[in-house]
Structures are given as structure tokens and as C-alpha cells.
Design an enzyme around this catalytic site. Sequence first.
Site, PDB file in Angstrom:
ATOM      1  N   TYR A  34       0.822  -1.210   0.000  1.00 23.40           N
ATOM      2  CA  TYR A  34       0.000   0.000   0.000  1.00 23.40           C
ATOM      3  C   TYR A  34       0.854   1.258   0.000  1.00 23.40           C
ATOM      4  CZ  TYR A  34      -4.206  -2.764   0.984  1.00 23.40           C
ATOM      5  OH  TYR A  34      -5.249  -3.653   0.911  1.00 23.40           O
ATOM      6  N   LYS A  78       3.059 -15.608   3.747  1.00 24.32           N
ATOM      7  CA  LYS A  78       3.124 -16.458   2.552  1.00 24.32           C
ATOM      8  C   LYS A  78       4.593 -16.791   2.302  1.00 24.32           C
ATOM      9  CE  LYS A  78       0.963 -18.566  -0.865  1.00 24.32           C
ATOM     10  NZ  LYS A  78       0.205 -19.814  -0.581  1.00 24.32           N
ATOM     11  N   ASP A  98      -3.457 -18.290   2.780  1.00 22.11           N
ATOM     12  CA  ASP A  98      -4.569 -19.022   2.179  1.00 22.11           C
ATOM     13  C   ASP A  98      -5.152 -20.026   3.173  1.00 22.11           C
ATOM     14  OD1 ASP A  98      -2.098 -20.232   1.965  1.00 22.11           O
ATOM     15  OD2 ASP A  98      -2.393 -20.997  -0.067  1.00 22.11           O
ATOM     16  N   ASP A 136      -5.720  -6.595   5.514  1.00 19.03           N
ATOM     17  CA  ASP A 136      -6.893  -5.923   4.962  1.00 19.03           C
ATOM     18  C   ASP A 136      -7.936  -6.951   4.539  1.00 19.03           C
ATOM     19  OD1 ASP A 136      -8.609  -4.031   3.970  1.00 19.03           O
ATOM     20  OD2 ASP A 136      -7.332  -3.374   2.336  1.00 19.03           O
ATOM     21  N   ASP A 142     -11.582  -8.185   6.861  1.00 19.09           N
ATOM     22  CA  ASP A 142     -12.920  -8.088   6.282  1.00 19.09           C
ATOM     23  C   ASP A 142     -13.603  -9.450   6.270  1.00 19.09           C
ATOM     24  OD1 ASP A 142     -12.780  -5.410   5.967  1.00 19.09           O
ATOM     25  OD2 ASP A 142     -12.879  -5.387   3.784  1.00 19.09           O
TER      26      ASP A 142
END
Length: 353
Positions: A142, A187, A219, A243, A247
Amino acid sequence: MELKIAVLAGDGIGPEISAVGVDVLTAVCEKFGHKVRYEYAICGADAIDKVGDPFPESTFETCKNCDAVLFSAVGDPKYDNDPTAKVRPEQGLLAMRKKLGLYANIRPVQTFKCLLHKSPLRADLVEGADFLCIRELTGGMYFGEKYQDNDKAWDTNYYTRPEIERILRVAFDYARRRRKHVTVVDKANVLASSRLWRQIAQEMALQYPDIVTDYMFVDNAAMKMIQEPCFFDVIVTENTFGDILTDEGSVISGSMGLLPSASTGDSTPVFEPIHGSWPQAKGQNIANPLAQVLSVAMLLEHFDLKEEGALVRRAVDASLDACVRTPEIQVEGGAHYGTKEVGQWLVDYIRQA
């Protein structure tokens, strides 16, 4: 205690839920003899329309000079639907986080017994779910170097050791106050940045022998959150993964209108609901203010006003149990309560407690 609070209502339903948050905070402070003063400032699309900047310098100065920020929401379809727009409301959020040094986003995910049926997951899976997602907020893709032309684009997922160490420290410290379990999400089987995260986490875990630390690819963590949400206590991860996972976690409770968050770091902390601006509901008095109200509870607890925060939480629980709820979580055939009516009920409860 005397508190000086910056209020950033923002866009869409923001002003409506912000008003409820202010009313509740005022009622609690009056109840316990605290003084609270509010400084109002603009942000998001509202600020772009007024001054061309989603987080103008005047708003930054207001935030910097207050004890905390009570923030609501930013976003507007006229910017979402214009891919050529150079200035966007969400840029104000990134600017606020960067300028205030807010590197740690804390999102509690919990279920309410009377609303288990509202969760998209089976009640037996979500009952008792109670975990924290701690997201690194000022690094990663970001904020890394970016490039785009007609044929190629890239985003740089850049992290340094100090950035990783400080957010991991937040996670371990929270775990010590909870159930002493940290899950580091990365990851590392693919990304170099994740391998650095895992290396540093393994080093730091040795400093916290009382904490159970495990590691999970993002994942797998996404699947585990759906299959067994009660497994988690404290999740810590980088900006982009955080992020997405936060959610995902937010819907476990049955409504994004129920969950608050805090962003903390080097300067003034920010307390806000996790949902967006929901522009389609603007001005209709149907927005759920409880996430904003629970953000007030987090704000109070940040200043070690535990009894005050607990009263706000009891008021929320009582409103749900009494079916004083906005439409999206109301029981079938239940009375209609709007944003304002729920807010007034909460204020009355606090005053009478």
C-alpha cells in the site's frame, strides 16, 4: 480526566453514526465526571469537495493536537466509478495513518449470542469466537513503490526489520492479556517479504516463552477462519493480508455494523467502525451505529477507563437483547429502530445505569 477528541465524520452514513458516537461518549463522560471537548474536522470525499484534499493539513493538525480521533467512514461512488480520478477519499485514510504513525490496526472479532443466527456460518462454528486481528498498517504494497503504464504495472511489498518487530511486539503484548496464543500469517513459501516476517517472528517468539506461537500461510488462515474461527486468539499479519482477512473475519458476527477497530502507533490513536461509508443508505436513518459505539468503548479502554468502557459494552449488549436494533439485524416482526433511535436508547441506558 479531561479528553480532547477529534471527530472526523467523513462521508455517506458517517455523520449519522458519528453523532451517535459523540452522544454516547458524552453521556459516559458525564456519568463518571470526566470532561470531554470535541474538535470537528473534514476528511474523505467531503474534504475533496471542499478543499481538494481528502486529509487536509488543517485536519492533520486537529488530529495531532487531540488525545484521540473518533473517525467514522470515507468513500463516495463518484470516485469509485471514476478510474481516472487522481484524488480519492481513501487516500485520506492512508495519509492519516502515515502522518500519525498509526502502524497497528487492532480489529476484534466476536460473536453475540443473540445474533448467532445472523452469521453466514453455522452457529456451532461461531459460538464463542473471540479473536483479535492485528494488521501492520503503514508498510507493504500500500505504501511501497508503484508503477503503471498501458502494458505493465507493479507494487513493491517492502518491509524493514523495525516495522516487523514493532507490530509483532503489539501482538505478543495483546496475547499476554488474552489467551496467550499468537498466529503469524504470511506467505513464506512464495514471498521474500514473508520469509523475513517469519524469521523475525521466530526470533521474537523466544522472548515470549509463555505465548504459544504458530505460523500459517495466508490461504490456509483464510480457510481456517471459516472452518474453525474459535481456533484463533491473536492473528498478526502484514498490510495487504490483514486488509483481506479482517474483512473476512468481520462477517462472522453477522453484520459489519457490529465491529469496531483501533489504529495506534506513534501519535494520536484513531478509533473507528470497520465498515465503509455505505452511501446508498445516506440520510435514511437505517445505519447500524453499534460499531461506532463500540469504537467509543475501545477509546475509553485505551485511556484505562475500564469501567466506562464496560458500561458502553453493557449498553450495547442490552440493546441487542431488548431487540433495539437497526433493520439489518432486527428479528422478524420486531419494532423499527433507526440510527437515531438506537443511539437515544443507548444514551438513556447509560444515564440510568
